[in-house]
Design a protein around this motif. Structure first.
Motif, PDB file in Angstrom:
ATOM      1  N   LEU A 186     -12.898  15.249   5.461  1.00 30.23           N
ATOM      2  CA  LEU A 186     -11.534  15.776   5.399  1.00 30.23           C
ATOM      3  C   LEU A 186     -10.594  14.592   5.223  1.00 30.23           C
ATOM      4  CD1 LEU A 186      -9.727  18.336   5.764  1.00 30.23           C
ATOM      5  CD2 LEU A 186      -9.579  17.709   8.198  1.00 30.23           C
ATOM      6  N   LYS A 187     -10.144  14.378   3.999  1.00 30.76           N
ATOM      7  CA  LYS A 187      -9.265  13.237   3.729  1.00 30.76           C
ATOM      8  C   LYS A 187      -7.835  13.595   4.098  1.00 30.76           C
ATOM      9  CE  LYS A 187      -9.697  10.731  -0.114  1.00 30.76           C
ATOM     10  NZ  LYS A 187      -9.492  10.258  -1.499  1.00 30.76           N
ATOM     11  N   ILE A 188      -7.217  12.746   4.939  1.00 28.22           N
ATOM     12  CA  ILE A 188      -5.875  13.050   5.425  1.00 28.22           C
ATOM     13  C   ILE A 188      -4.794  12.191   4.784  1.00 28.22           C
ATOM     14  CG2 ILE A 188      -6.774  13.905   7.614  1.00 28.22           C
ATOM     15  CD1 ILE A 188      -5.797  11.284   8.910  1.00 28.22           C
ATOM     16  N   SER A 189      -5.175  11.111   4.119  1.00 28.33           N
ATOM     17  CA  SER A 189      -4.177  10.258   3.470  1.00 28.33           C
ATOM     18  C   SER A 189      -4.848   9.392   2.425  1.00 28.33           C
ATOM     19  CB  SER A 189      -3.457   9.376   4.498  1.00 28.33           C
ATOM     20  OG  SER A 189      -4.347   8.448   5.076  1.00 28.33           O
ATOM     21  N   GLU A 190      -4.021   8.763   1.612  1.00 24.55           N
ATOM     22  CA  GLU A 190      -4.481   7.790   0.624  1.00 24.55           C
ATOM     23  C   GLU A 190      -3.796   6.463   0.904  1.00 24.55           C
ATOM     24  OE1 GLU A 190      -6.471   6.972  -1.531  1.00 24.55           O
ATOM     25  OE2 GLU A 190      -7.516   8.812  -2.046  1.00 24.55           O
ATOM     26  N   GLY A 191      -4.409   5.366   0.457  1.00 21.45           N
ATOM     27  CA  GLY A 191      -3.765   4.063   0.517  1.00 21.45           C
ATOM     28  C   GLY A 191      -3.669   3.475   1.907  1.00 21.45           C
ATOM     29  N   CYS A 192      -3.047   2.296   2.002  1.00 21.95           N
ATOM     30  CA  CYS A 192      -2.982   1.568   3.258  1.00 21.95           C
ATOM     31  C   CYS A 192      -1.795   0.610   3.239  1.00 21.95           C
ATOM     32  CB  CYS A 192      -4.281   0.775   3.465  1.00 21.95           C
ATOM     33  SG  CYS A 192      -4.393  -0.102   5.028  1.00 21.95           S
ATOM     34  N   ASN A 193      -1.111   0.512   4.381  1.00 21.51           N
ATOM     35  CA  ASN A 193       0.039  -0.394   4.488  1.00 21.51           C
ATOM     36  C   ASN A 193      -0.339  -1.781   4.976  1.00 21.51           C
ATOM     37  OD1 ASN A 193       1.788   1.587   3.624  1.00 21.51           O
ATOM     38  ND2 ASN A 193       2.450   2.181   5.669  1.00 21.51           N
ATOM     39  N   HIS A 194      -1.587  -1.967   5.410  1.00 22.72           N
ATOM     40  CA  HIS A 194      -2.011  -3.279   5.886  1.00 22.72           C
ATOM     41  C   HIS A 194      -2.315  -4.192   4.699  1.00 22.72           C
ATOM     42  CE1 HIS A 194      -2.226  -2.097  10.082  1.00 22.72           C
ATOM     43  NE2 HIS A 194      -2.774  -0.972   9.679  1.00 22.72           N
ATOM     44  N   ARG A 195      -2.286  -5.475   4.978  1.00 22.50           N
ATOM     45  CA  ARG A 195      -2.601  -6.464   3.934  1.00 22.50           C
ATOM     46  C   ARG A 195      -3.635  -7.441   4.474  1.00 22.50           C
ATOM     47  NH1 ARG A 195      -0.623  -2.932   1.695  1.00 22.50           N
ATOM     48  NH2 ARG A 195       1.130  -2.913   0.215  1.00 22.50           N
ATOM     49  N   CYS A 196      -4.760  -6.915   4.949  1.00 16.42           N
ATOM     50  CA  CYS A 196      -5.844  -7.771   5.432  1.00 16.42           C
ATOM     51  C   CYS A 196      -6.264  -8.713   4.311  1.00 16.42           C
ATOM     52  CB  CYS A 196      -7.030  -6.929   5.883  1.00 16.42           C
ATOM     53  SG  CYS A 196      -6.625  -5.752   7.201  1.00 16.42           S
ATOM     54  N   SER A 197      -6.459  -9.976   4.643  1.00 12.80           N
ATOM     55  CA  SER A 197      -6.637 -10.986   3.600  1.00 12.80           C
ATOM     56  C   SER A 197      -7.950 -10.854   2.843  1.00 12.80           C
ATOM     57  CB  SER A 197      -6.518 -12.388   4.199  1.00 12.80           C
ATOM     58  OG  SER A 197      -7.514 -12.620   5.171  1.00 12.80           O
ATOM     59  N   PHE A 198      -8.935 -10.134   3.416  1.00  9.42           N
ATOM     60  CA  PHE A 198     -10.232  -9.987   2.752  1.00  9.42           C
ATOM     61  C   PHE A 198     -10.321  -8.710   1.912  1.00  9.42           C
ATOM     62  CE2 PHE A 198     -10.474  -8.245   7.048  1.00  9.42           C
ATOM     63  CZ  PHE A 198     -10.874  -6.950   6.791  1.00  9.42           C
ATOM     64  N   CYS A 199      -9.265  -7.906   1.920  1.00 11.75           N
ATOM     65  CA  CYS A 199      -9.339  -6.547   1.375  1.00 11.75           C
ATOM     66  C   CYS A 199      -8.399  -6.365   0.182  1.00 11.75           C
ATOM     67  CB  CYS A 199      -8.978  -5.550   2.479  1.00 11.75           C
ATOM     68  SG  CYS A 199      -9.084  -3.820   1.979  1.00 11.75           S
TER      69      CYS A 199
ATOM     70  N   SER B 249      -4.282  -2.764  -3.345  1.00  8.72           N
ATOM     71  CA  SER B 249      -4.066  -2.964  -4.779  1.00  8.72           C
ATOM     72  C   SER B 249      -4.828  -1.927  -5.598  1.00  8.72           C
ATOM     73  CB  SER B 249      -4.494  -4.381  -5.188  1.00  8.72           C
ATOM     74  OG  SER B 249      -5.896  -4.545  -5.064  1.00  8.72           O
ATOM     75  N   LEU B 250      -5.887  -1.368  -5.018  1.00  5.85           N
ATOM     76  CA  LEU B 250      -6.655  -0.332  -5.724  1.00  5.85           C
ATOM     77  C   LEU B 250      -6.072   1.058  -5.493  1.00  5.85           C
ATOM     78  CD1 LEU B 250     -10.339  -1.442  -4.922  1.00  5.85           C
ATOM     79  CD2 LEU B 250      -9.041  -1.879  -7.009  1.00  5.85           C
ATOM     80  N   ARG B 251      -5.681   1.348  -4.254  1.00  4.05           N
ATOM     81  CA  ARG B 251      -5.275   2.701  -3.879  1.00  4.05           C
ATOM     82  C   ARG B 251      -3.820   2.820  -3.453  1.00  4.05           C
ATOM     83  NH1 ARG B 251      -9.202   6.708  -2.819  1.00  4.05           N
ATOM     84  NH2 ARG B 251     -11.262   6.068  -3.510  1.00  4.05           N
ATOM     85  N   GLY B 252      -3.082   1.699  -3.420  1.00  4.73           N
ATOM     86  CA  GLY B 252      -1.659   1.758  -3.120  1.00  4.73           C
ATOM     87  C   GLY B 252      -1.360   1.809  -1.633  1.00  4.73           C
ATOM     88  N   ASP B 253      -0.068   1.969  -1.310  1.00  2.93           N
ATOM     89  CA  ASP B 253       0.367   2.077   0.077  1.00  2.93           C
ATOM     90  C   ASP B 253       0.042   3.458   0.637  1.00  2.93           C
ATOM     91  OD1 ASP B 253       1.370  -0.499   0.238  1.00  2.93           O
ATOM     92  OD2 ASP B 253       3.370   0.082  -0.458  1.00  2.93           O
ATOM     93  N   LEU B 254       0.177   3.573   1.954  1.00  2.00           N
ATOM     94  CA  LEU B 254      -0.146   4.814   2.656  1.00  2.00           C
ATOM     95  C   LEU B 254       0.657   6.000   2.115  1.00  2.00           C
ATOM     96  CD1 LEU B 254      -1.532   6.204   5.186  1.00  2.00           C
ATOM     97  CD2 LEU B 254       0.621   5.727   6.365  1.00  2.00           C
ATOM     98  N   VAL B 255      -0.045   7.078   1.814  1.00  2.00           N
ATOM     99  CA  VAL B 255       0.576   8.357   1.458  1.00  2.00           C
ATOM    100  C   VAL B 255      -0.158   9.447   2.239  1.00  2.00           C
ATOM    101  CG1 VAL B 255       1.136  10.007  -0.351  1.00  2.00           C
ATOM    102  CG2 VAL B 255       1.161   7.555  -0.862  1.00  2.00           C
TER     103      VAL B 255
ATOM    104  N   ALA C 140      -6.746 -12.275  -0.937  1.00  2.00           N
ATOM    105  CA  ALA C 140      -6.016 -13.484  -0.543  1.00  2.00           C
ATOM    106  C   ALA C 140      -6.916 -14.485   0.175  1.00  2.00           C
ATOM    107  CB  ALA C 140      -4.842 -13.105   0.350  1.00  2.00           C
ATOM    108  N   ALA C 141      -7.945 -13.989   0.885  1.00  2.00           N
ATOM    109  CA  ALA C 141      -8.813 -14.875   1.668  1.00  2.00           C
ATOM    110  C   ALA C 141      -9.583 -15.857   0.802  1.00  2.00           C
ATOM    111  CB  ALA C 141      -9.789 -14.043   2.493  1.00  2.00           C
ATOM    112  N   ASN C 142      -9.721 -15.560  -0.483  1.00  2.00           N
ATOM    113  CA  ASN C 142     -10.474 -16.454  -1.372  1.00  2.00           C
ATOM    114  C   ASN C 142      -9.836 -17.835  -1.446  1.00  2.00           C
ATOM    115  OD1 ASN C 142     -12.021 -14.221  -1.823  1.00  2.00           O
ATOM    116  ND2 ASN C 142     -11.194 -13.779  -3.854  1.00  2.00           N
ATOM    117  N   ALA C 143      -8.537 -17.919  -1.190  1.00  2.00           N
ATOM    118  CA  ALA C 143      -7.836 -19.200  -1.294  1.00  2.00           C
ATOM    119  C   ALA C 143      -7.900 -20.004   0.003  1.00  2.00           C
ATOM    120  CB  ALA C 143      -6.371 -18.962  -1.672  1.00  2.00           C
TER     121      ALA C 143
END
Length: 438
Positions: free
Chosen positions: A141-154, A158-164, A340-343
């Motif tokens: 049961l999917k309740i949302s799309e995207g994510c507001n976090h910016r974890c450096s390894f993830c 950029s693929l699914r956008g911010d939280l909706v 971002a973690a690649n740097a």
């Protein structure tokens, strides 16, 4: 079936969120009268739903696209890999179209362009719950799309956008329809389940004329009224997570939390851009277990993150032994393109990553074996997954499908798949339980 009915092949890779996208596309295809083909040869074209999170997933997705092209020749690509620039087009320039994730309209537009839809849509062939990729007895049961976090390894944002967040009325109506169709377990998924409703400021929605706030606590409570198992996945340890523990203690939802802690060294967590107060995390885990002693906590961790020292890794092992988590996965750091973690400095050699992963999993294996041994002689309700010549294979409340353990029932040959059963645990190892019917 008429030989003129257009047929679409479908290949779906990746996580449950990708599977949820796939189910929506499949449902729309069937609603418009397309048949879903089980073979490349019979399909008029093939849709490949891809994953693009880590390098191995990208490779698997590109291989799947290549196989579909070789076997069929007409391929539409969707999913997370489609959002990663021109990766697909560069590897497979002959694909018909490429879209990103949760792109139902774009996928259907490409299908219509290359395989015109039938004149008479067979709406009556579609069950109310739509087309699903899971067995009949459980559903995501999917309740949302995207994510507001910016974890450096993830790279998920950029693929699914911010939280909706999906409207809570829509989520509850879908859940109700699934349960009415025979689903016994609802697995709540998103990129960040505990952030549900943040983007709409926890707006009040309506379900069957009843007001409900768009928030995890209210959603979990309402889902708990439907009579099915409710399992929460991908939960960040926000303060309000404490509010769902009483619901678990009361039996309204399963006492199961999937929290990706990722690490335990404050220094590494800071580099990951993750919450870093491990002492507070341990204290909260203790409080949760005081409120709900049966609570099962699943988590995932990354070893070999850039800059991870032996001391950082020891802190992780110390956390593992103190937290005594029930289910744990461990990944070696993968330099995902665009992360971002690649740097970051301090790249960890591959052999060190693998050595740490092995030590980590050995440590967790001992913890898990000790915890499961305590379940021997205990009575439990389990959900039957499969019947074989040796009896039945089931899952307990502590076992999510395909990622956690199993319960083997020696005298369960007369049970039915999707049935709840009462068992007594007779044996255990580091991952699974053995049982007999009460």
């Amino acid at each position: 079936m008429s030989k003129h009915t257009p047929q679409v092949g479908f290949v779906s890779l990746g996580c449950p969120k990708a599977s949820s996208d796939a189910e929506r596309i499949l449902t729309q295809l069937r609603a418009e009268g397309y048949e879903i083909s089980g073979s490349y040869q019979d399909a008029d074209l093939v849709v490949v739903n891809t994953c693009g999170f880590i390098d191995s997933a990208v490779e698997e997705s590109l291989d799947a696209i290549g196989e579909a092209l070789a076997e069929n020749g007409k391929v539409i690509v969707t999913g997370c890999l489609g959002a990663k620039g021109n990766v697909v087009q560069q590897a497979h320039p002959s694909v018909l179209a490429v879209t990103g994730p949760h792109a139902l309209e774009e996928v259907m537009g490409a299908v219509h362009e290359h395989l015109p839809k039938p004149h008479d849509p067979f709406i009556d062939l579609i069950p109310p719950q739509g087309i699903r990729l899971t067995p009949d007895h459980f559903a995501y049961l999917k309740i949302s799309e995207g994510c507001n976090h910016r974890c450096s390894f993830c790279i998920i944002p950029s693929l699914r956008g911010d939280l909706v967040s999906r409207p809570i009325g829509d989520v509850m109506s879908e859940a109700e329809t699934l349960v009415q169709s025979g689903v016994k377990e609802l697995l709540v998924i998103s990129q960040d389940t505990s952030a549900y409703g943040v983007d709409v400021k926890y707006r009040t929605g309506f379900w069957n004329g009843r007001p409900l706030k768009t928030r995890m606590t209210e959603l979990a409570s309402a889902l708990g009224e439907l009579g099915a198992w409710v399992r929460l996945h991908y939960v960040y340890p926000y303060p309000h997570v404490d509010e769902v523990i009483p619901l678990m203690a009361e039996g309204k939802i399963l006492p199961y939390l999937d929290i990706p802690f990722q690490h335990a060294s404050p220094r590494i967590l800071k580099a990951m851009k993750r919450p870093g107060d491990i002492d507070n995390t341990l204290a909260r885990i203790r409080r949760w277990r005081e409120m709900c002693p049966d609570l099962a906590i699943r988590s995932t961790f990354i070893v070999g993150f850039p800059g991870e020292t032996d001391e950082d890794f020891e802190q992780l092992l110390d956390f593992l032994e103190e937290a005594e988590l029930d289910r744990v996965g461990c990944f070696t750091y993968s330099a995902v393109e665009g992360a971002a973690a690649n740097a970051l400095p301090g790249s960890v050699p591959e052999e060190v990553k693998l050595e740490r992963q092995a030590i980590f999993m050995d440590t967790q294996s001992e913890i898990s074996a000790a915890k499961l041994a305590k379940k021997i002689d205990r009575r439990m309700t389990v959900l039957v997954e499969e019947i074989d010549e040796e009896g039945a294979i089931a899952r307990s409340y502590a076992d999510a499908p395909e990622i956690d353990g199993l319960v083997y029932i020696s005298n369960g040959e007369n049970l039915q798949v999707g049935e709840f059963a009462e068992v007594v645990i007779t044996d255990a190892d580091a991952h699974d339980l053995w049982a007999k019917l009460v």
